[in-house]
Design an enzyme around this catalytic site. Structure first.
Site, PDB file in Angstrom:
ATOM      1  N   ASP A  49      -2.768  -4.902   0.723  1.00 51.27           N
ATOM      2  CA  ASP A  49      -2.119  -6.185   1.117  1.00 51.27           C
ATOM      3  C   ASP A  49      -2.954  -6.908   2.195  1.00 51.27           C
ATOM      4  O   ASP A  49      -3.113  -8.142   2.384  1.00 51.27           O
ATOM      5  CB  ASP A  49      -0.676  -6.083   1.161  1.00 51.27           C
ATOM      6  CG  ASP A  49      -0.233  -5.137   2.124  1.00 51.27           C
ATOM      7  OD1 ASP A  49      -0.995  -4.275   2.746  1.00 51.27           O
ATOM      8  OD2 ASP A  49       0.799  -4.817   2.109  1.00 51.27           O
ATOM      9  N   MET A  78       0.771  -1.142   0.130  1.00 57.90           N
ATOM     10  CA  MET A  78      -0.054  -0.144  -0.093  1.00 57.90           C
ATOM     11  C   MET A  78       0.661   1.412  -0.080  1.00 57.90           C
ATOM     12  O   MET A  78       2.009   1.194   0.304  1.00 57.90           O
ATOM     13  CB  MET A  78      -0.881  -0.035   1.146  1.00 57.90           C
ATOM     14  CG  MET A  78      -2.074  -1.242   1.247  1.00 57.90           C
ATOM     15  SD  MET A  78      -2.914  -1.138   2.753  1.00 57.90           S
ATOM     16  CE  MET A  78      -3.938   0.275   2.446  1.00 57.90           C
ATOM     17  N   HIS A  79       0.181   2.360  -0.266  1.00 55.24           N
ATOM     18  CA  HIS A  79       0.756   3.741   0.073  1.00 55.24           C
ATOM     19  C   HIS A  79       1.801   4.232  -1.137  1.00 55.24           C
ATOM     20  O   HIS A  79       2.152   5.409  -0.924  1.00 55.24           O
ATOM     21  CB  HIS A  79       1.418   3.866   1.357  1.00 55.24           C
ATOM     22  CG  HIS A  79       0.558   3.303   2.655  1.00 55.24           C
ATOM     23  ND1 HIS A  79      -0.371   3.706   2.707  1.00 55.24           N
ATOM     24  CD2 HIS A  79       0.871   2.178   3.633  1.00 55.24           C
ATOM     25  CE1 HIS A  79      -1.043   3.039   3.868  1.00 55.24           C
ATOM     26  NE2 HIS A  79       0.022   2.137   4.298  1.00 55.24           N
TER      27      HIS A  79
END
Length: 507
Positions: free
Chosen positions: A240, A81-82
């Site tokens: 995830d 992520m991110h």
């Protein structure tokens, strides 16, 4: 027979698994790629590496399995992520992706907090401004690389770049988008208020879908590269942890999982939105439509045990190599010899500072109560217990928010330890189970693909059919009573040392 593909885009590599619609594995392939650290605290990856790994691994699993590619119903993608992926108008990557663990954006987090307001930011995005999240990375590029920002026409997350390469569509989904700090998490859409206050044009962002929804179809060019049929459906997928939740069946109220990896995660599903106003835990949209998950994160769970192994367990490592067993197996046997409470020795697992529940980058690890009677085995037992107490801290925050936890799964490397699982059961006071499948996020997004293509009517129905659990380890009442005394003592230690940690950080 019908089949689905799960692609799990991780930090060290991408793992692609071909499943039948019952969740059985036909073929699997992992391809690794590098991490770039041009400066201390920075972390970047090349999106071209992700696409190469995803396309090659898909082609290999389809070829290895021998299935008719026309029978592959759909593809789901999970991902770290991110991360920030920036494309120009022609769809070309403008710079390497700044990924989740990059820590360069402290000043930008202060900028976000000042412009949106601390309380208002949590109300909308369900989280305080964090260096790991995407919004601060966008502002960093705007502040430090204005020529790159000027050319930017599209902003994507890592897995959504792979989706773009597969389908030509600019799309994301709610679970991953929740980690950008630009999503109105309660209402599952981009926040016009946050975007306006930060001066980010909404046209840069992809369309937001629910995780099982169809977001596009594989193009002819991508089909040739990936070995799948042109027109194969690609669903939203998930970040995830949200994908791991589906892959473990954590998709109904009362169900949660604890991951004992390098860090520790306590993840609970909830159909009722719950946000911690103190920002101690993350609330994200989950992969089940109209539901959320709440997640507590501790920095050094398995890392604490690895640190102890690497520095104090050379004899176990040598013996394990000769026996061809995992050193942690022998360490479990040593810890089992020591009573609960390690003869009044406590460990605080703050080797890397802490997130839940303290949000304190300055706190550090400590042994409390060390005596001349204590042996290396006592320290080992104390480390394992201290990590479990830190996970209990996350559970207590979730319970205080009204999130119900009655059924707990154990995941990650630490979840394979029967001793650690029993500690979790005893300290939480609830049964702890494991999932028979080890595929986690890849299975989770494959299930989402099966739902999106109509094989199953809902995520919940699919998980009920596909996910199989091992027998639980139940809490032992007398153990729980004994652990409770030490846990209550553990909760008093951080407040007593907080000011000392601050002073120590300045020396």
């Amino acid at each position: 027979m019908e089949y689905v593909i799960g692609v799990d885009l991780g930090t060290s590599g991408t793992k692609t698994v071909l499943f039948d619609v019952c969740g059985n594995v036909l073929a699997s392939k992992t391809i690794e790629y590098p991490l770039y650290q041009p400066e201390n605290g920075w972390a970047e990856q090349d999106p071209a590496d992700w696409w190469r790994a995803a396309s090659q691994s898909m082609k290999e699993v389809v070829a290895k399995s021998g299935v008719n590619k026309a029978d592959i119903k759909g593809i789901g993608i999970s991902g770290q992520m991110h991360g920030l992926v920036m494309l120009d108008k022609a769809g070309n990557v403008l710079r390497r992706s700044i990924i989740w663990c990059d820590q360069r954006t402290g000043a930008e987090c202060d900028e976000i907090t000042a412009k949106v307001g601390k309380e208002r930011l949590i109300e909308i995005t369900a989280n305080p401004a964090l260096t790991g999240f995407t919004a601060s990375k966008i502002l960093w590029v705007r502040n430090h690389e204005p020529e790159v920002y000027e050319k930017c026409a599209h902003i994507l997350l890592p897995k959504d770049f792979v989706r773009y390469m597969l389908t030509g569509e600019f799309a994301t989904e709610v679970s991953d988008a929740s980690g950008m700090q630009l999503l109105d998490v309660p209402n599952r859409k981009w926040s016009s208020e946050v975007l306006e206050k930060l001066g980010i044009d909404s046209s840069l962002l992809a369309k937001v879908y629910e995780s099982p929804e169809i977001t596009g179809k594989v193009t002819a060019k991508a089909a040739e590269l990936c070995g799948v049929a042109e027109g194969t459906v690609v669903v939203g997928g998930a970040g995830d942890n949200a994908a791991a939740a589906v892959g473990t069946g954590t998709v109904v109220d009362g169900r949660a999982f604890t991951t004992l990896g390098t860090s520790g995660v306590v993840f609970a599903h909830t159909s009722k939105l719950s946000i911690d106003p103190k920002g101690r835990v993350h609330t994200f949209c989950c992969a089940v439509p109209n539901a959320w998950h709440v997640m507590g994160v501790t920095q050094a769970a398995g890392l604490s045990l690895k640190w102890f192994r690497d520095n104090f367990c050379s004899s176990e490592m040598t013996t394990a190599a000769g026996m061809k067993v995992d050193p942690y197996y022998l360490m479990d046997k040593q810890a089992e010899k020591i009573p609960i409470g390690a003869d009044r020795l406590l460990y605080m697992p703050y080797l890397m500072g802490e997130r839940t529940p303290h949000l304190d980058p300055d706190c550090r690890g400590a042994f409390i109560g060390l005596s001349a009677m204590h042996t290396r085995q006592h320290l080992l037992r104390a480390v394992m217990e201290g990590v479990v107490y830190s996970q209990r801290d996350s559970v207590e925050v979730l319970r205080s928010m009204g999130v119900q936890i009655g059924d707990m799964l154990a995941c990650g490397g630490g979840g394979t330890s029967p001793l650690w699982r029993q500690m979790l059961a005893d300290v939480y006071g609830c049964p702890v189970k494991t999932v028979k499948s080890k595929e986690g996020p890849a299975l989770g997004v494959a299930i989402l693909a099966a739902v999106g293509t109509g094989v199953y009517k809902s995520v919940e129905e699919a998980c009920k059919e596909v996910i199989k659990l091992n027998e639980p380890q139940n809490p032992i009442a007398e153990n729980s009573k004994e652990y409770e005394k030490f846990y209550q003592m553990y909760t008093k230690l951080y407040p007593a040392l907080r000011d000392s940690y601050k002073t120590l950080a300045t020396l």
